[in-house]
Design an enzyme around this catalytic site. Sequence first.
Site, PDB file in Angstrom:
ATOM      1  N   CYS A  73       1.041  -1.221   0.105  1.00  0.00           N
ATOM      2  CA  CYS A  73      -0.076  -0.032   0.040  1.00  0.00           C
ATOM      3  C   CYS A  73       1.009   1.297   0.049  1.00  0.00           C
ATOM      4  CB  CYS A  73      -0.718  -0.114   1.390  1.00  0.00           C
ATOM      5  SG  CYS A  73      -1.852   1.571   1.627  1.00  0.00           S
ATOM      6  N   CYS A 182      -1.090   3.778  -6.239  1.00  0.00           N
ATOM      7  CA  CYS A 182      -2.019   3.308  -5.326  1.00  0.00           C
ATOM      8  C   CYS A 182      -2.197   1.895  -5.798  1.00  0.00           C
ATOM      9  CB  CYS A 182      -3.268   3.847  -5.293  1.00  0.00           C
ATOM     10  SG  CYS A 182      -4.552   2.664  -4.264  1.00  0.00           S
TER      11      CYS A 182
END
Length: 242
Positions: A73, A182
């Site tokens: 992440c 992302c």
Amino acid sequence: MNQKIGVLDSGIGGTTVLKEIIKLLPNEEYVYYADTKNNPYGEKSEEELFNIVSKIVEFLINEKNCKMIVLACNTATTRCMKRLKKEYPNMLFVGTVPAIKVATDHKFKNTLVLATPATIESKRTKELIEVNKKDDQEITLIPCKDLANAIERKDKAKIKSILLDLRKKIKDKKIDSIVLGCTHYSLIKKEIQSYFQDAILLEGAFGVAKEVKRQLTEHHLLNKRGDFQIDYIDSKEEISLR
């Protein structure tokens, strides 16, 4: 019993990283922790996010016998990694950050970085630009509020609306590369590409996988033989989905 590689994300985005790691390291055992209970990460304060991520790290170390933890992440990496390394000095960590260096190394002139608001605003992202950007290169940062959450929910209408608004913001600006900042965004590459047909999409999953292998090799922790296994955990369900 073999020690495991822990991979954590706010949801399904980190599976794009996990797939690349498995390709390089098929003999390992894995724990994938999808923190859907606290999703999305991208709009939380730094302190709130660290408290969430550190609890998962402790769980992966103490309950799941992990030898390495991968922050799959960008938000968790850019906002928590430095502090995690200080708090857990004996644990190996690998993170994922926007592939800005890849864009600059390949001499793209106009790069768009799409990421969560938290990743865009982080010091780490700004450092990546300062260190890698050349004078003749332009890098435009775009915070994509709610996009990761829409992908998590598989809300096609919301995804389309966000991307359409994004295209309008950029207007007629010529973009030659787009950094997917992302891990969730890699799941909608076709949709993003349809709005920026001439741009090359850049992501960091393969680089993360190589770094995982490098660190495990360096510390003599590779499983040369072993039964491939993944333990899936969903925090919202609070059960292990084996």
